[in-house]
Each structure stands twice: as structure tokens, then as C-alpha cells.
Design an enzyme around this catalytic site. Structure first.
Site, PDB file in Angstrom:
ATOM      1  N   CYS A  20     -10.687  -3.812 -64.235  1.00  0.00           N
ATOM      2  CA  CYS A  20     -11.033  -4.694 -62.977  1.00  0.00           C
ATOM      3  C   CYS A  20     -13.193  -3.798 -63.226  1.00  0.00           C
ATOM      4  O   CYS A  20     -13.690  -4.089 -62.890  1.00  0.00           O
ATOM      5  CB  CYS A  20     -10.776  -4.338 -62.007  1.00  0.00           C
ATOM      6  SG  CYS A  20     -10.356  -3.121 -60.951  1.00  0.00           S
TER       7      CYS A  20
ATOM      8  N   CYS B  40      -5.677  -1.061 -56.504  1.00  0.00           N
ATOM      9  CA  CYS B  40      -6.620  -0.183 -56.100  1.00  0.00           C
ATOM     10  C   CYS B  40      -5.994   1.555 -55.541  1.00  0.00           C
ATOM     11  O   CYS B  40      -6.880   2.273 -55.327  1.00  0.00           O
ATOM     12  CB  CYS B  40      -7.603  -1.145 -54.843  1.00  0.00           C
ATOM     13  SG  CYS B  40      -8.085  -2.913 -55.150  1.00  0.00           S
TER      14      CYS B  40
HETATM   15 FE1  FES Z   1      -9.829  -3.158 -59.862  1.00  0.00          FE
HETATM   16 FE2  FES Z   1      -9.901  -2.636 -56.608  1.00  0.00          FE
HETATM   17  S1  FES Z   1     -10.326  -4.764 -58.142  1.00  0.00           S
HETATM   18  S2  FES Z   1      -9.452  -1.472 -58.063  1.00  0.00           S
END
Ligand code: FES
Length: 124
Positions: free
Chosen positions: A39, A108
Site C-alpha cells: 500500500c 495497518c
Molecule cells: Fe496499508 Fe493502511 S492501507 S497500512
């Protein structure tokens, strides 16, 4: 935050509205950084350790809303812990402190704990 309340727990929303311990710490005794290559989110953690205890913690993040909440919850959670206690924390502890995270956002919490581990490694 209007549309976010459908996706996230009350605790995540509360951290988003009022994130704790945001910002760099000029007198930190250690820093740790973690990124998620998928991400692209990046979290940097600062800690000040005195007498083997985390006296202060702060964070900066470039990332999604739950990564902000995870950083905020992490800094609250580790303040006052000994370095050994902090080493035992796992991503599930961060997720639990946030009540829950959507399945595709559980990483996360991993990001927050990776930054913690990096900071603790920097400390020792
Ligand atoms: Fe990857 Fe939050 S979407 S750390």
C-alpha cells in the site's frame, strides 16, 4: 469523516478525530520506521526511554486512516511500558485497542508494530 463511519469502529474514528502524540520528537532516544510495500504507507515512531521505560512516544504517518489510528493507539499503549513489555506487543494488541479493523486493513496494525520493533532495535 462522514463516509468513514460505515467502515471503521468507533475507536478508530475517535483516534482519527483526535490522534494522540502526533509529530516528530526532537529528543527521542530511538526511532523506528516501517513501510508496507503493497500500500506504500509509512509510519515513523519516536520513543524516549528513561530507566528502561518508554517515557514518551510520538509518531508520523503517511498513510491510510487506520494507520493513523494504529499509530495513535500504539503511542498510547506503549507509554509507561518497559522496553521488555513493549517487545511482547503484537499486531493483534493494536487491533484490539482499536476494537476492530476491516480485514483488508489489519496490516495497518502490523505497520505500527513493525515501527515499534525497529525503534526498540534502534534503542538497544
Ligand atoms: Fe496499508 Fe493502511 S492501507 S497500512
Amino acid at each position: 469523516l462522514l463516509f468513514l463511519d460505515k467502515m471503521y469502529s468507533a475507536k478508530v474514528l475517535e483516534h482519527l478525530e483526535n490522534p494522540r502524540n502526533v509529530g516528530a520528537m526532537s529528543d527521542a532516544t530511538a526511532r523506528g520506521e516501517a513501510t508496507n510495500p503493497v500500500c506504500g504507507d509509512l509510519l515513523r515512531l519516536y520513543i524516549k526511554v528513561t530507566d528502561g521505560k518508554i517515557a514518551e512516544a510520538s509518531f508520523k504517518v503517511q498513510g491510510c486512516p487506520p494507520s493513523v489510528a494504529a499509530g495513535s493507539a500504539l503511542t498510547e499503549m506503549i507509554t509507561g511500558l518497559t522496553v521488555d513489555e513493549a517487545r511482547k506487543l503484537a499486531p493483534q494488541d493494536v487491533t484490539r485497542a482499536l476494537e476492530s479493523l476491516p480485514r483488508n486493513k489489519e496490516h495497518c496494525s502490523v505497520l505500527a508494530i513493525d515501527a515499534l520493533r525497529a525503534a526498540l532495535a534502534d534503542q538497544s
